[in-house]
Write a protein that holds these residues in place. Structure first.
Motif, PDB file in Angstrom:
ATOM      1  N   HIS A  29       0.847  -1.184   0.000  1.00  0.00           N
ATOM      2  CA  HIS A  29       0.000   0.000   0.000  1.00  0.00           C
ATOM      3  C   HIS A  29       0.886   1.238   0.000  1.00  0.00           C
ATOM      4  O   HIS A  29       2.117   1.144   0.150  1.00  0.00           O
ATOM      5  CB  HIS A  29      -0.952   0.010   1.204  1.00  0.00           C
ATOM      6  N   ALA A  30       0.266   2.406  -0.160  1.00  0.00           N
ATOM      7  CA  ALA A  30       1.023   3.655  -0.287  1.00  0.00           C
ATOM      8  C   ALA A  30       1.800   3.982   0.977  1.00  0.00           C
ATOM      9  O   ALA A  30       2.897   4.546   0.908  1.00  0.00           O
ATOM     10  CB  ALA A  30       0.066   4.806  -0.632  1.00  0.00           C
ATOM     11  N   TRP A  31       1.257   3.658   2.143  1.00  0.00           N
ATOM     12  CA  TRP A  31       1.942   4.017   3.386  1.00  0.00           C
ATOM     13  C   TRP A  31       3.248   3.246   3.548  1.00  0.00           C
ATOM     14  O   TRP A  31       4.187   3.722   4.174  1.00  0.00           O
ATOM     15  CB  TRP A  31       1.017   3.771   4.573  1.00  0.00           C
ATOM     16  N   GLU A  32       3.321   2.063   2.983  1.00  0.00           N
ATOM     17  CA  GLU A  32       4.588   1.324   3.011  1.00  0.00           C
ATOM     18  C   GLU A  32       5.633   2.048   2.162  1.00  0.00           C
ATOM     19  O   GLU A  32       6.808   2.085   2.514  1.00  0.00           O
ATOM     20  CB  GLU A  32       4.355  -0.094   2.484  1.00  0.00           C
ATOM     21  N   HIS A  33       5.176   2.617   1.072  1.00  0.00           N
ATOM     22  CA  HIS A  33       6.086   3.410   0.232  1.00  0.00           C
ATOM     23  C   HIS A  33       6.573   4.646   0.990  1.00  0.00           C
ATOM     24  O   HIS A  33       7.762   4.977   0.972  1.00  0.00           O
ATOM     25  CB  HIS A  33       5.364   3.824  -1.056  1.00  0.00           C
ATOM     26  N   TYR A  34       5.658   5.334   1.661  1.00  0.00           N
ATOM     27  CA  TYR A  34       6.064   6.519   2.420  1.00  0.00           C
ATOM     28  C   TYR A  34       7.060   6.148   3.523  1.00  0.00           C
ATOM     29  O   TYR A  34       7.986   6.915   3.831  1.00  0.00           O
ATOM     30  CB  TYR A  34       4.830   7.195   3.034  1.00  0.00           C
ATOM     31  N   MET A  82      24.496   3.685   1.691  1.00  0.00           N
ATOM     32  CA  MET A  82      23.170   3.247   2.113  1.00  0.00           C
ATOM     33  C   MET A  82      22.072   4.053   1.396  1.00  0.00           C
ATOM     34  O   MET A  82      21.031   3.513   1.011  1.00  0.00           O
ATOM     35  CB  MET A  82      23.020   3.381   3.625  1.00  0.00           C
ATOM     36  N   ILE A  83      22.352   5.358   1.214  1.00  0.00           N
ATOM     37  CA  ILE A  83      21.376   6.213   0.520  1.00  0.00           C
ATOM     38  C   ILE A  83      21.188   5.735  -0.910  1.00  0.00           C
ATOM     39  O   ILE A  83      20.059   5.623  -1.412  1.00  0.00           O
ATOM     40  CB  ILE A  83      21.832   7.684   0.557  1.00  0.00           C
ATOM     41  N   GLU A  84      22.290   5.428  -1.602  1.00  0.00           N
ATOM     42  CA  GLU A  84      22.200   4.953  -2.978  1.00  0.00           C
ATOM     43  C   GLU A  84      21.446   3.627  -3.050  1.00  0.00           C
ATOM     44  O   GLU A  84      20.634   3.404  -3.957  1.00  0.00           O
ATOM     45  CB  GLU A  84      23.604   4.798  -3.571  1.00  0.00           C
ATOM     46  N   GLU A  85      21.731   2.731  -2.098  1.00  0.00           N
ATOM     47  CA  GLU A  85      21.041   1.446  -2.088  1.00  0.00           C
ATOM     48  C   GLU A  85      19.547   1.618  -1.834  1.00  0.00           C
ATOM     49  O   GLU A  85      18.708   0.971  -2.469  1.00  0.00           O
ATOM     50  CB  GLU A  85      21.656   0.538  -1.012  1.00  0.00           C
ATOM     51  N   LEU A  86      19.195   2.517  -0.905  1.00  0.00           N
ATOM     52  CA  LEU A  86      17.783   2.751  -0.618  1.00  0.00           C
ATOM     53  C   LEU A  86      17.063   3.352  -1.822  1.00  0.00           C
ATOM     54  O   LEU A  86      15.930   2.970  -2.143  1.00  0.00           O
ATOM     55  CB  LEU A  86      17.645   3.682   0.590  1.00  0.00           C
ATOM     56  N   GLU A  87      17.709   4.316  -2.506  1.00  0.00           N
ATOM     57  CA  GLU A  87      17.098   4.932  -3.692  1.00  0.00           C
ATOM     58  C   GLU A  87      16.845   3.887  -4.781  1.00  0.00           C
ATOM     59  O   GLU A  87      15.781   3.863  -5.407  1.00  0.00           O
ATOM     60  CB  GLU A  87      17.989   6.048  -4.230  1.00  0.00           C
ATOM     61  N   ALA A  88      17.836   3.007  -4.992  1.00  0.00           N
ATOM     62  CA  ALA A  88      17.680   1.963  -6.006  1.00  0.00           C
ATOM     63  C   ALA A  88      16.573   0.983  -5.622  1.00  0.00           C
ATOM     64  O   ALA A  88      15.769   0.563  -6.465  1.00  0.00           O
ATOM     65  CB  ALA A  88      19.007   1.229  -6.205  1.00  0.00           C
ATOM     66  N   ALA A  89      16.533   0.615  -4.334  1.00  0.00           N
ATOM     67  CA  ALA A  89      15.513  -0.336  -3.878  1.00  0.00           C
ATOM     68  C   ALA A  89      14.113   0.258  -4.013  1.00  0.00           C
ATOM     69  O   ALA A  89      13.167  -0.431  -4.427  1.00  0.00           O
ATOM     70  CB  ALA A  89      15.795  -0.726  -2.422  1.00  0.00           C
ATOM     71  N   ILE A  90      13.971   1.541  -3.689  1.00  0.00           N
ATOM     72  CA  ILE A  90      12.657   2.188  -3.803  1.00  0.00           C
ATOM     73  C   ILE A  90      12.207   2.228  -5.261  1.00  0.00           C
ATOM     74  O   ILE A  90      11.039   1.958  -5.573  1.00  0.00           O
ATOM     75  CB  ILE A  90      12.713   3.609  -3.201  1.00  0.00           C
ATOM     76  N   LYS A 141       3.668  -2.286 -12.199  1.00  0.00           N
ATOM     77  CA  LYS A 141       3.280  -3.450 -12.995  1.00  0.00           C
ATOM     78  C   LYS A 141       2.074  -4.162 -12.382  1.00  0.00           C
ATOM     79  O   LYS A 141       1.238  -4.702 -13.100  1.00  0.00           O
ATOM     80  CB  LYS A 141       4.455  -4.417 -13.115  1.00  0.00           C
ATOM     81  N   ALA A 142       2.020  -4.166 -11.048  1.00  0.00           N
ATOM     82  CA  ALA A 142       0.916  -4.837 -10.361  1.00  0.00           C
ATOM     83  C   ALA A 142      -0.353  -3.987 -10.318  1.00  0.00           C
ATOM     84  O   ALA A 142      -1.400  -4.445  -9.860  1.00  0.00           O
ATOM     85  CB  ALA A 142       1.338  -5.205  -8.945  1.00  0.00           C
ATOM     86  N   GLY A 143      -0.246  -2.735 -10.763  1.00  0.00           N
ATOM     87  CA  GLY A 143      -1.420  -1.863 -10.789  1.00  0.00           C
ATOM     88  C   GLY A 143      -1.721  -1.181  -9.475  1.00  0.00           C
ATOM     89  O   GLY A 143      -2.829  -0.684  -9.277  1.00  0.00           O
ATOM     90  N   LEU A 144      -0.751  -1.128  -8.552  1.00  0.00           N
ATOM     91  CA  LEU A 144      -0.967  -0.464  -7.270  1.00  0.00           C
ATOM     92  C   LEU A 144      -0.801   1.042  -7.434  1.00  0.00           C
ATOM     93  O   LEU A 144       0.159   1.511  -8.046  1.00  0.00           O
ATOM     94  CB  LEU A 144       0.025  -0.983  -6.220  1.00  0.00           C
ATOM     95  N   PHE A 145      -1.732   1.784  -6.881  1.00  0.00           N
ATOM     96  CA  PHE A 145      -1.687   3.239  -6.973  1.00  0.00           C
ATOM     97  C   PHE A 145      -0.808   3.801  -5.867  1.00  0.00           C
ATOM     98  O   PHE A 145      -1.087   3.631  -4.681  1.00  0.00           O
ATOM     99  CB  PHE A 145      -3.102   3.816  -6.857  1.00  0.00           C
ATOM    100  N   LEU A 146       0.288   4.465  -6.249  1.00  0.00           N
ATOM    101  CA  LEU A 146       1.174   5.155  -5.308  1.00  0.00           C
ATOM    102  C   LEU A 146       1.043   6.653  -5.574  1.00  0.00           C
ATOM    103  O   LEU A 146       1.465   7.138  -6.637  1.00  0.00           O
ATOM    104  CB  LEU A 146       2.621   4.704  -5.488  1.00  0.00           C
ATOM    105  N   PRO A 147       0.450   7.412  -4.659  1.00  0.00           N
ATOM    106  CA  PRO A 147       0.159   8.826  -4.927  1.00  0.00           C
ATOM    107  C   PRO A 147       1.373   9.648  -5.338  1.00  0.00           C
ATOM    108  O   PRO A 147       1.283  10.454  -6.267  1.00  0.00           O
ATOM    109  CB  PRO A 147      -0.425   9.315  -3.594  1.00  0.00           C
ATOM    110  N   LEU A 148       2.515   9.451  -4.652  1.00  0.00           N
ATOM    111  CA  LEU A 148       3.693  10.260  -4.965  1.00  0.00           C
ATOM    112  C   LEU A 148       4.205   9.953  -6.366  1.00  0.00           C
ATOM    113  O   LEU A 148       4.534  10.872  -7.135  1.00  0.00           O
ATOM    114  CB  LEU A 148       4.790  10.010  -3.927  1.00  0.00           C
ATOM    115  N   ALA A 149       4.280   8.679  -6.706  1.00  0.00           N
ATOM    116  CA  ALA A 149       4.734   8.297  -8.040  1.00  0.00           C
ATOM    117  C   ALA A 149       3.750   8.798  -9.103  1.00  0.00           C
ATOM    118  O   ALA A 149       4.156   9.278 -10.176  1.00  0.00           O
ATOM    119  CB  ALA A 149       4.882   6.781  -8.119  1.00  0.00           C
TER     120      ALA A 149
END
Length: 733
Positions: free
Chosen positions: A8-13, A76-84, A93-101
């Protein structure tokens, strides 16, 4: 292990905030090298020390070598950016709506601009960032980062910072225009870098809450979604197909050659303009944002801010943007304010990349010259008579009403749009129910004819009363005393209106006539022979409104004013299909004279202009004249019916005398209608005056109406025209 999308979006935040924490930690460590123990300095932020001065003039120290712990945090910042990024891609691809994206995509933000949005959102997600930003700004009263701090957190190098500054320096950029709070760029007395970075409340709501329409835009703005139920298109289906095909072809063009589209549609109220756009939006699975410009102008404190919020809402929802009642931005006599308002409206439209529709009740010559956008125009005209007949029948079935009215006749009498027809039937159903309840006639759900006509007149909005007087038809065919030939001509004229649908539509005569499908009649005859009464009979038989044109409001001594007045009369009459009655037209339009001076020239132009407007008018025009010889022959050729009203002979005068007395009038046995008809050669208008005068004389004396009252009234009537009765003609009474 492959990356997994967000649930969900909150996991992204949560991930974005974790990334922000690491960036803040790195910034703190770099600053700590220059100020080893800032907490022990009780005067921190109150003055500039020598060490701080040296640090300030030395820059940020970005080129200094990073220590081991700083390098570790950077990795760590670079790894986190890539992982996000990976998780966001899997979520997409899964069709999940992420407001920020989604926000970044629809506004076309760069990665740095998206970081600025996340910084502004952080304080809304967790209040700890208020204290963190206050600490980093040396000001705990600050709850949000300023632009300088935002640049330090979001950018990786001085070059990136310099490039990112233009995001805030260009107020017309999408980040500044639609996402940031207005105070971010318009705080007086502050440098750009010291201004707070704040998100607009609408953007915060969208990112945290839902994608519902901004409630502040209501009631001027509404949203129509693709799955909303729509009324079917009963007319103009060919235009819908043409519109759909054109847009499909435009969208298939290469991106470099693709143009944005705008459409200007106009037509009378109820023509189906909004319905056409709704169906089109559903075809392309797009929501439709409807904006009533009249309501916007009425309620908006700042038109520019309101329009900007509307365009932002259209971008957020990726909607087709549709403005209705465009004519309010095009007043008849625009002042400087109206021109400036229109200019700002056009600028904001240029900032919208989606499809735009501009709807108006009348044609407006647009001053908009869109950039990189193709602007097309189309009129949604009133359906032809066969189309109107289909609409009457279809809407009657939809509303479940029946009537003893021929809808083909209704379609010929009223040039209504689909919306007007539906509203008339719905209103007539209510009127009929009320009248049936009052009368208790048990007629069920059938529409009453009088209720339907009353409802039809309710749909007509015109201003004919400015230059014409409405006459309520009170006479029927039995009241008209005319020879059979003239009466047949009047009936034939009425039938031309009743059966025009059969002739023009079914039999194809409409394709042969570009204009001149209205009905024009000329009533010629001496005063009092029944011309005005006949006009009322025609209007009453057809159940149409009758307006007598006030010549004093039409004729003007100024060149061009008469034509202007005539244009206004026929333009307003076109809305109602009213019967226009010009009395004593020979005074206004006599024989076209030989041109000897400018007055003769313009008098001839006025005559020609009346001919033109009569041919264009699809309703009924009735002209009355006392002097047929004064009417130009070319004028007569263009009249459908020229009906000559003869002076009544004794036979018809007797019928007129008899018809003038109502059944309830107390009539004496000594009244001799044959004697009156043979003895006194007066027209029907004079007879009417005599009858009424004699009735008052009888009422005064407390008697029934006697011959002496009638003869006395005849004397008075003839004296008005200078005629005197000899004593032997009246002394017996």
């Amino acid at each position: 292990m492959a990356a997994q999308g967000y649930v969900h979006a909150w996991e992204h935040y949560k991930d974005e905030l974790h990334l922000l924490d690491k960036k803040l930690e790195l910034l703190y460590k770099r600053r700590q090298k220059l100020t080893p123990d800032p907490q022990t300095d009780s005067f921190r932020g109150m003055f500039v020390s020598e060490d701080e001065f040296i640090r300030l003039i030395g820059g940020l120290g970005s080129e200094d070598e990073l220590e081991e712990d700083e390098q570790e945090i950077g990795e760590m910042i670079e790894e986190l950016e890539a992982a996000i990024l990976l998780r966001r891609e899997e979520s997409r691809k899964a069709g999940l709506f992420l407001p920020l994206a989604y926000l970044s995509t629809v506004f076309g933000f760069s990665s740095i601009e998206e970081r600025f949005v996340m910084l502004g959102l952080a304080v809304e997600l967790d209040r700890k960032y208020e204290r963190i930003f206050g600490f980093l700004l040396d000001d705990l009263t600050s709850k949000t980062p300023n632009i300088s701090l935002a640049l330090q957190i979001a950018c990786h190098s001085p070059e990136e910072m310099r490039a990112a500054r233009t995001t805030f320096m260009a107020p017309e950029g999408k980040l500044a225009r639609y996402v940031l709070h207005p105070d971010t760029l318009h705080v007086n007395g502050q440098t750009l870098l010291s201004r707070p970075l704040q998100l607009d409340k609408r953007i915060i709501t969208f990112l945290l809450d839902s994608g519902e329409l901004d409630p502040k835009l209501k009631p001027a703005v509404s949203m129509v979604y693709p799955d909303d139920e729509l009324a079917p298109l009963l007319v103009q289906e060919d235009f819908q197909e043409r519109l759909r095909s054109f847009i499909e072809v435009a969208l298939e063009a290469p991106v470099a050659e693709r143009k944005r589209l705008a459409f200007h549609l106009w037509g009378n109220a109820g023509a189906g303009k909004k319905l056409q756009v709704m169906h089109l939006s559903r075809t392309f699975n797009k929501p439709l944002l409807l904006v009533d410009l009249a309501d916007v102008l009425l309620h908006a404190a700042s038109l520019e801010d309101q329009l900007r919020a509307i365009v932002r809402e259209a971008i957020l929802h990726q909607a087709v943007l549709c403005f209705t009642r465009l004519e309010v931005l095009y007043p008849d006599e625009p002042d400087l304010l109206a021109q400036q308002r229109l200019g700002r409206f056009h600028e904001l439209l240029d900032g919208y990349g989606g499809m735009v529709f501009l709807l108006a009740g009348r044609f407006n010559r647009l001053s908009w010259k869109p950039k990189e956008r193709l602007l097309l125009e189309h009129e949604l005209a009133v359906p032809d008579e066969s189309g109107r007949a289909r609409l009457w029948q279809a809407f009657a079935e939809e509303l479940g009403v029946g009537a003893d009215v021929d809808y083909r006749v209704m379609s010929g009498k009223f040039r209504f749009t689909p919306g007007q027809i539906r509203r008339a039937l719905a209103l007539a159903r209510g009127y009929s129910a009320w009248q049936q309840e009052s009368a208790r006639d048990g007629s069920g759900g059938a529409l009453r004819s009088d209720a339907l006509y009353k409802a039809c007149y309710q749909q007509v909005q015109h201003k004919l009363e400015r230059k014409a007087t409405r006459i309520e038809p009170r006479y029927g065919w039995a009241d008209v005393i005319l020879p059979p030939e003239q009466k047949d001509q009047l009936r034939n004229a009425c039938n031309q209106v009743k059966y025009r649908g059969v002739v023009y539509s079914d039999w194809g005569f409409e394709k042969k006539l570009a204009y001149g499908k209205g009905l024009s009649m000329l009533f010629a005859g001496p005063p009092g022979t029944g011309k005005t009464m006949s006009a009322q009979v025609v209007a009453g038989d057809l159940q149409l409104e009758l307006y007598k044109v006030d010549l004093s409001q039409v004729i003007s001594k100024y060149i061009g004013e008469t034509e202007k007045n005539l244009h206004e009369i026929f333009e307003e009459a076109q809305l109602s299909n009213a019967v226009l009655f010009f009395d004593e037209t020979d005074a206004l339009f006599g024989k076209r004279s030989e041109v000897k001076d400018s007055h003769d020239k313009y008098a001839n132009i006025e005559t020609a202009y009346l001919l033109q407007k009569m041919e264009e008018y699809q309703g009924i025009t009735v002209l009355a004249t006392n002097l047929l010889n004064n009417i130009d022959e070319a004028f007569l050729r263009r009249i459908n019916y020229v009906i000559k009203f003869p002076f009544p002979d004794s036979e018809y005068r007797e019928k007129i005398w008899q018809s003038m007395f109502p059944p309830a009038a107390p009539l004496s046995d000594d009244v001799d209608f044959k004697y009156l008809a043979q003895r006194y050669e007066i027209a029907g208008g004079n007879i009417k005056n005599v009858v009424l005068s004699s009735a008052f004389l009888a009422a005064e004396s407390g008697e029934s109406i006697r011959m002496q009252h009638i003869i006395k009234s005849i004397r008075h009537e003839l004296q008005k025209s200078g005629k005197i009765l000899a004593r032997q003609e009246w002394e017996d009474y």
